[in-house]
Design a protein around this motif. Sequence first.
Motif, PDB file in Angstrom:
ATOM      1  N   ARG A 155      -3.973  -4.322   2.865  1.00 28.22           N
ATOM      2  CA  ARG A 155      -3.758  -5.646   3.432  1.00 28.22           C
ATOM      3  C   ARG A 155      -4.938  -6.059   4.311  1.00 28.22           C
ATOM      4  N   LYS A 156      -5.150  -7.371   4.323  1.00 31.80           N
ATOM      5  CA  LYS A 156      -6.292  -7.872   5.077  1.00 31.80           C
ATOM      6  C   LYS A 156      -5.911  -8.053   6.540  1.00 31.80           C
ATOM      7  N   PRO A 157      -6.893  -8.055   7.424  1.00 24.32           N
ATOM      8  CA  PRO A 157      -6.582  -8.089   8.859  1.00 24.32           C
ATOM      9  C   PRO A 157      -5.779  -9.308   9.280  1.00 24.32           C
ATOM     10  N   LYS A 158      -5.988 -10.446   8.603  1.00 23.00           N
ATOM     11  CA  LYS A 158      -5.312 -11.664   9.060  1.00 23.00           C
ATOM     12  C   LYS A 158      -3.864 -11.755   8.581  1.00 23.00           C
ATOM     13  N   MET A 159      -3.468 -10.832   7.759  1.00 23.28           N
ATOM     14  CA  MET A 159      -2.113 -10.918   7.216  1.00 23.28           C
ATOM     15  C   MET A 159      -1.078 -10.522   8.251  1.00 23.28           C
ATOM     16  N   CYS A 160       0.149 -10.906   7.972  1.00 26.33           N
ATOM     17  CA  CYS A 160       1.155 -10.699   8.990  1.00 26.33           C
ATOM     18  C   CYS A 160       1.594  -9.238   9.017  1.00 26.33           C
ATOM     19  N   SER A 161       2.159  -8.860  10.130  1.00 24.95           N
ATOM     20  CA  SER A 161       2.444  -7.459  10.387  1.00 24.95           C
ATOM     21  C   SER A 161       3.711  -6.962   9.704  1.00 24.95           C
ATOM     22  N   PHE A 162       4.397  -7.849   9.020  1.00 19.63           N
ATOM     23  CA  PHE A 162       5.642  -7.428   8.401  1.00 19.63           C
ATOM     24  C   PHE A 162       5.507  -7.539   6.896  1.00 19.63           C
ATOM     25  N   LEU A 163       6.047  -6.573   6.210  1.00 19.06           N
ATOM     26  CA  LEU A 163       6.107  -6.765   4.774  1.00 19.06           C
ATOM     27  C   LEU A 163       7.395  -6.187   4.223  1.00 19.06           C
ATOM     28  N   GLU A 164       7.853  -6.812   3.161  1.00 22.10           N
ATOM     29  CA  GLU A 164       9.080  -6.320   2.555  1.00 22.10           C
ATOM     30  C   GLU A 164       8.690  -5.288   1.519  1.00 22.10           C
ATOM     31  N   TRP A 165       9.302  -4.140   1.647  1.00 20.96           N
ATOM     32  CA  TRP A 165       8.899  -3.025   0.802  1.00 20.96           C
ATOM     33  C   TRP A 165      10.140  -2.296   0.366  1.00 20.96           C
ATOM     34  N   ARG A 166      10.328  -2.171  -0.935  1.00 16.81           N
ATOM     35  CA  ARG A 166      11.608  -1.690  -1.488  1.00 16.81           C
ATOM     36  C   ARG A 166      12.722  -2.490  -0.823  1.00 16.81           C
ATOM     37  N   ASP A 167      13.762  -1.818  -0.316  1.00 17.15           N
ATOM     38  CA  ASP A 167      14.781  -2.614   0.371  1.00 17.15           C
ATOM     39  C   ASP A 167      14.604  -2.553   1.881  1.00 17.15           C
ATOM     40  N   LEU A 168      13.457  -2.111   2.299  1.00 15.73           N
ATOM     41  CA  LEU A 168      13.208  -1.999   3.741  1.00 15.73           C
ATOM     42  C   LEU A 168      12.177  -3.038   4.170  1.00 15.73           C
ATOM     43  N   LYS A 169      12.071  -3.168   5.478  1.00 13.61           N
ATOM     44  CA  LYS A 169      10.984  -3.968   6.009  1.00 13.61           C
ATOM     45  C   LYS A 169      10.026  -3.023   6.715  1.00 13.61           C
ATOM     46  N   VAL A 170       8.775  -3.236   6.498  1.00 12.72           N
ATOM     47  CA  VAL A 170       7.790  -2.380   7.135  1.00 12.72           C
ATOM     48  C   VAL A 170       7.075  -3.196   8.198  1.00 12.72           C
ATOM     49  N   VAL A 171       7.019  -2.646   9.383  1.00  9.19           N
ATOM     50  CA  VAL A 171       6.320  -3.300  10.478  1.00  9.19           C
ATOM     51  C   VAL A 171       5.139  -2.407  10.831  1.00  9.19           C
ATOM     52  N   TYR A 172       3.953  -2.976  10.830  1.00 14.28           N
ATOM     53  CA  TYR A 172       2.818  -2.118  11.144  1.00 14.28           C
ATOM     54  C   TYR A 172       1.862  -2.836  12.077  1.00 14.28           C
ATOM     55  N   LYS A 173       1.071  -2.078  12.746  1.00 17.91           N
ATOM     56  CA  LYS A 173       0.046  -2.664  13.607  1.00 17.91           C
ATOM     57  C   LYS A 173      -1.122  -1.703  13.681  1.00 17.91           C
ATOM     58  N   ARG A 174      -2.280  -2.280  13.746  1.00 20.57           N
ATOM     59  CA  ARG A 174      -3.458  -1.441  13.791  1.00 20.57           C
ATOM     60  C   ARG A 174      -4.009  -1.401  15.208  1.00 20.57           C
ATOM     61  N   TYR A 175      -4.234  -0.211  15.701  1.00 18.65           N
ATOM     62  CA  TYR A 175      -4.885  -0.043  16.995  1.00 18.65           C
ATOM     63  C   TYR A 175      -6.143   0.765  16.740  1.00 18.65           C
ATOM     64  N   ALA A 176      -7.278   0.168  16.972  1.00 22.50           N
ATOM     65  CA  ALA A 176      -8.561   0.802  16.657  1.00 22.50           C
ATOM     66  C   ALA A 176      -8.528   1.311  15.219  1.00 22.50           C
ATOM     67  N   SER A 177      -8.726   2.589  15.022  1.00 27.84           N
ATOM     68  CA  SER A 177      -8.786   3.057  13.638  1.00 27.84           C
ATOM     69  C   SER A 177      -7.426   3.576  13.151  1.00 27.84           C
ATOM     70  N   LEU A 178      -6.401   3.449  13.994  1.00 27.55           N
ATOM     71  CA  LEU A 178      -5.099   4.018  13.635  1.00 27.55           C
ATOM     72  C   LEU A 178      -4.098   2.930  13.264  1.00 27.55           C
ATOM     73  N   TYR A 179      -3.354   3.181  12.215  1.00 26.99           N
ATOM     74  CA  TYR A 179      -2.267   2.288  11.858  1.00 26.99           C
ATOM     75  C   TYR A 179      -0.953   2.896  12.323  1.00 26.99           C
ATOM     76  N   PHE A 180      -0.170   2.135  13.015  1.00 26.57           N
ATOM     77  CA  PHE A 180       1.180   2.554  13.394  1.00 26.57           C
ATOM     78  C   PHE A 180       2.132   1.791  12.496  1.00 26.57           C
ATOM     79  N   CYS A 181       2.987   2.511  11.830  1.00 23.63           N
ATOM     80  CA  CYS A 181       3.751   1.860  10.767  1.00 23.63           C
ATOM     81  C   CYS A 181       5.210   2.316  10.841  1.00 23.63           C
ATOM     82  N   CYS A 182       6.141   1.363  10.953  1.00 19.11           N
ATOM     83  CA  CYS A 182       7.556   1.714  11.050  1.00 19.11           C
ATOM     84  C   CYS A 182       8.323   1.065   9.908  1.00 19.11           C
ATOM     85  N   ALA A 183       9.319   1.758   9.398  1.00 17.58           N
ATOM     86  CA  ALA A 183      10.185   1.155   8.386  1.00 17.58           C
ATOM     87  C   ALA A 183      11.540   0.911   9.008  1.00 17.58           C
ATOM     88  N   ILE A 184      12.017  -0.336   8.873  1.00 18.09           N
ATOM     89  CA  ILE A 184      13.322  -0.664   9.458  1.00 18.09           C
ATOM     90  C   ILE A 184      14.205  -1.268   8.385  1.00 18.09           C
TER      91      ILE A 184
END
Lengths: 154, 1079
Positions: free
Chosen positions: A41-70
């Motif tokens: 995903r490109k940097p300007k895209m939104c932090s939420f995406l629908e993935w399978r039947d879950l929603k994935v919320v992610y955010k990038r801090y420096a070189s690390l991606y923090f990614c949660c599935a809810i």
Amino acid sequence: MQFMLLFSRQGKLRLQKWYVPLSDKEKKKITRELVQTVLARKPKMCSFLEWRDLKVVYKRYASLYFCCAIEDQDNELITLEIIHRYVELLDKYFGSVCELDIIFNFEKAYFILDEFLLGGEAQETSKKNVLKAIEQADLLQETKEQKVKLSILH
Amino acid sequence: MALKIVKGSIDRMFDKNLQDLVRGIRNHKEDEAKYISTCIDEIKQELKQDNIAVKANAVCKLTYLQMLGYDVSWAAFNIVEVMSSSKFTYKRIGYLAASQCFHESTDVIMLTTNQIRKDLSSPNQYDTGVALTGLSCFVTPDLARDLANDIMTLMSHTKPYIRKKAVLIMYKVFLKYPESLRPAFPRLKEKLEDPDPGVQSAAVNVICELARRNPKNYLSLAPLFFKLMTSSTNNWVLIKIIKLFGALTPLEPRLGKKLIEPLTNLIHRIMSADRSVYIPFLVARVRTKGESMSVLKYVKAMFVFVVKYLGLLAMSKILKTHPKSVQSHKDLILQCLDDKDESIRLRALDLLYGMVSKKNLMEIVKKLMLHVDKAEGTTYRDELLTKIIDICSQSNYQYITNFEWYISILVELTRLEGTRHGHLIASQMLDVAIRVKAIRVFAVAQMATLLDNAHLLTGNVQRKGICEVLYAAAWICGEFSEHLDNPTQTLEAMLRPKVATLPGHIQAVYVQNAAKLFATVLKSQEGNTDSTAAQETSQLMIDRLPLFVQSANLEVQERASCILQLVKYIQKLQQKDVEIAEEVIALFAGELNPVAPKAQKKVPVPEGLDLDAWINEPPSESESEDEQPRAIFAKEEPKHSRPRHTEVDEKELAKRREARKQEQANNPFYIKSSPSSQKVYQEAPGVEHIPVVQIDLSVPLKVPGLPMSDQYVKLEEERRQKDRADKKKKEKKKRKEKRSGRGKRHDSGPESEEDITPAHMVDIVTEEMPESSKQGQNVCLCHFRLSRPLADSEKLPVRSHRAAEVLKSPAQDGDAESAASQEPKKKSSKEKREKKKDKDRDRKVRVTCLQHYSPPPSPVNDIQGNLQDGSQVVVSVIFENKCDSFLKSMEFNVLDSLNSKLQRPEGSGPHDGLTVPFQLPPGVSNEARFVFTMQSIITPQKLKGTLTFIVKNEDSSTHEKLDFKLHFTCTSYLISTPCYSDAFAKLLESGDLKCSSVKLEGVVMPFHHLLARICFRHHFSVVERIDSCASMYSRSIQDHHVCLLVKTSGQTVSIDAKCDEPTLLGNVLDEIKQTFSQC
């Protein structure tokens, strides 16, 4: 929250926490798939995406991606807040945290996460309380083994 | 001993610790796997040592390797060892490793139960804490069951640190071991008021999650949460509480109203602080009236922030309750279609679906078409395509005002590359062409072009999706070939050798429709007296068809060889100068009508057919039952058993055959053998009478430089402007007459929805009325059935859905019927049929009544009704205009009685009439529905009513009035319900039922006719029949049971009846008596 993943720009997994029981094979598959999707995903895209039947919320801090599935009904923004709060906690604990801190002290990162979240729910919203608990637990650990473990702390 | 320890420490100095391992892995980028395998060997060695510190170190390293994706399940036992260390340092590592590596099927978990229990009760709060944390990750049903009690005790631990962990982990325990919920809940509730905010928020969290699964249980906590919400300042907790309310409000509407104020306050407070934008979104979830209006403001503000996605999500929630208010943000949403992010675009598309109206459909679709062109990635483009079609076709093309535009859109869509949805487009083309008659000319022209340019669609075999469209094109061109400009050219196009590369099912349609086209071509050419042209066409067929005869596809092969032989035969005849076009055309005569998916249900079960009955006698045991009939009624006479199907003599058989033939002739769903009957179809008054506004086609269909569909947008604009101008003119002319096709009169202000008249009408085939496409016929069907005497062969119908009968002798009735259909202007009897259907239970009742009137030529009304529940009756009235004039401004009014009332819209007085929402051109019928509220159903009812309307002739218009009566008989509240004989016997034995009986003298009809008549007219079903005695059952819509025992001897019929409502019973018996006294 179903699980939380930390991974680097290169797609290397730095931390994983699963709040649903899954087999290792399943976990690996999900991780691989998700890391690929999020990295694409490109940097300007939104932090939420629908993935399978879950929603994935992610955010990038420096070189690390923090990614949660809810789950579907969960609140995305509060999840984003949780991620942010966790980063703040890491930052406070390590003192301006960087990826290497997490790599080399990955068990500490887990301990902090465990004090903050339990079973996928936020258990303590106060930063102060979390850090206090961690420090005290560390103290407990160090008094018992300061002699042997001193070198590790460098 | 001391030496051993020293030795251990010295050993450890050479061990790798975690940091070394990580560093090592980073240094061995090229041969990572090899390095790790040596590390794992080392770890295995370390695990074998006694020193717990070494083991813990090894486990720590393993945890890291596990994260990298290596299998460490072999070390599960060692992890348990480390977990059980008494030192916190190692315990912590052990639990961490366990929480990362264990899952439900890890078998060593069983060993941990006691260890965990010990840790939970440890005096050190951090021991307990670490155990709880670990447990939250690998709790199994067994662990949950065994430890639930310990955790519950921890919920009231002195330290808040433990309390909050214990509370949170309870949620996991509930999930694994639901039985624990009830005992633990009171304590959980206590924790909502815990002095420690952390514990409080944990309890809120748990209850909120629980409530999501089953909100009902937690309604009682609403006041408590309400208090928390107004007092708490912790946003995290607030969010959860609001979420909880979101789950509760649908169950308790009052809650929503109460929440409006505190929520609005919250929003104001939080909007001023910058980051926490999430509250408004949450509020949108608490879907209540009024409140979401104010929320919209904030949702719009969210667009200003980055969270477009959430804004769209929230909008779609609001759209469900307040569609109007969202529509004004159309532009904003259209902008989102340009967003880079796919999930945002898809959300925006979802929203658009709900936002279209007649007015903006063309505009929105035009925008979407632009996006289709721009879109990259086939998935998104496919999504766009389906959405366009969804948007256009929703609720029976409700929003489409111009179908030529729609066809052009569909044709444009076929130009898409690589779409998978060819069949979708195809089915839309077929649907529109079949149902919108006025469009056929245009559609056929477009399809012919498509066929001509088929090579564009099939250029790439990979794109097999889109060539499905050719299926539709071929069928439309064949079926409606009379509209083709140049059938010969199309025929040529359909027989090109290239066609053979298409998929089999499409080829099959090609072949079949080529034959249809051939018939049309033949006809036009024979008229020209130039016989060579016709022969050339035949020759073309004969030349090209062999290609298909060789096809690998069986269907194609079969059709092609069949048609080939036919054409050869035709050619032979042509050479003898025989005119054969008529006969060839006859092959494909008749029109295909749309049939709704559930149409089969509407086909009445033939009277003789009992679908539940055995075709042959059921084996053995039933006979013994026959011999020993159960005593159902007290006064039952002894009966003799006899096999049922014995005396079928020749005469009887002939009679049955005759009856069957008659029935088949009357049944439009039955395929007849003679071709002449097909013509009857077309002559029957049907869809042809639906007024169709013709569109001016003088505008050239192709505008250079513009995509095809665009011109329609312009055209439509012009049309609407013209309409508006017309209307203004009309109004200036002091409203001489109303324009047809308009329901209401409007000011010249902005257009409203109703103002936009559709350019074409669709035959609406809904599930409720599949017969609508040939309603005229169906009315005929009713008439036939009414007048026909019951056939001998007909047995007892159960749960049949049929037109009601008129209380009249069959002979007279038939006369009146035929007179009515032949001379509509003649004073005729007016029947009202009210079919009442209990929708919930899917059973049907009907009321019949008869009423005479003698006004001048005016419409004949058929009334049908539907019962909704115990107190509400939906009467659907079929208005049929049988005179030559145009009827409009119909108002339906009924004089309410105490018991039954016509439901009128809010705000209108008790004597106001209801406007019938349509107008009737001559010969057209339409249906309107009215809801009545009934207090009691135990007595019959008659309601007087009037229908006022304006009769419009060419030069004048008069105001007319028509009085009628609605007769709700008691029978009509009965629903024929099947009942098993044992349940029936139990019912009778219960003793709750009152008894009553009636004797009918001089009934000369066979017993089964008699039963059929009771079943048919009074909605009973036969429970059991033995010889000249039968028990019957029915139930009213308010659940009264009615049981009958019918016995006959000679010309006397005695009916013993039982019912839990004596008045109802008396009335039903009176009605039955009346039925038989009239015959």
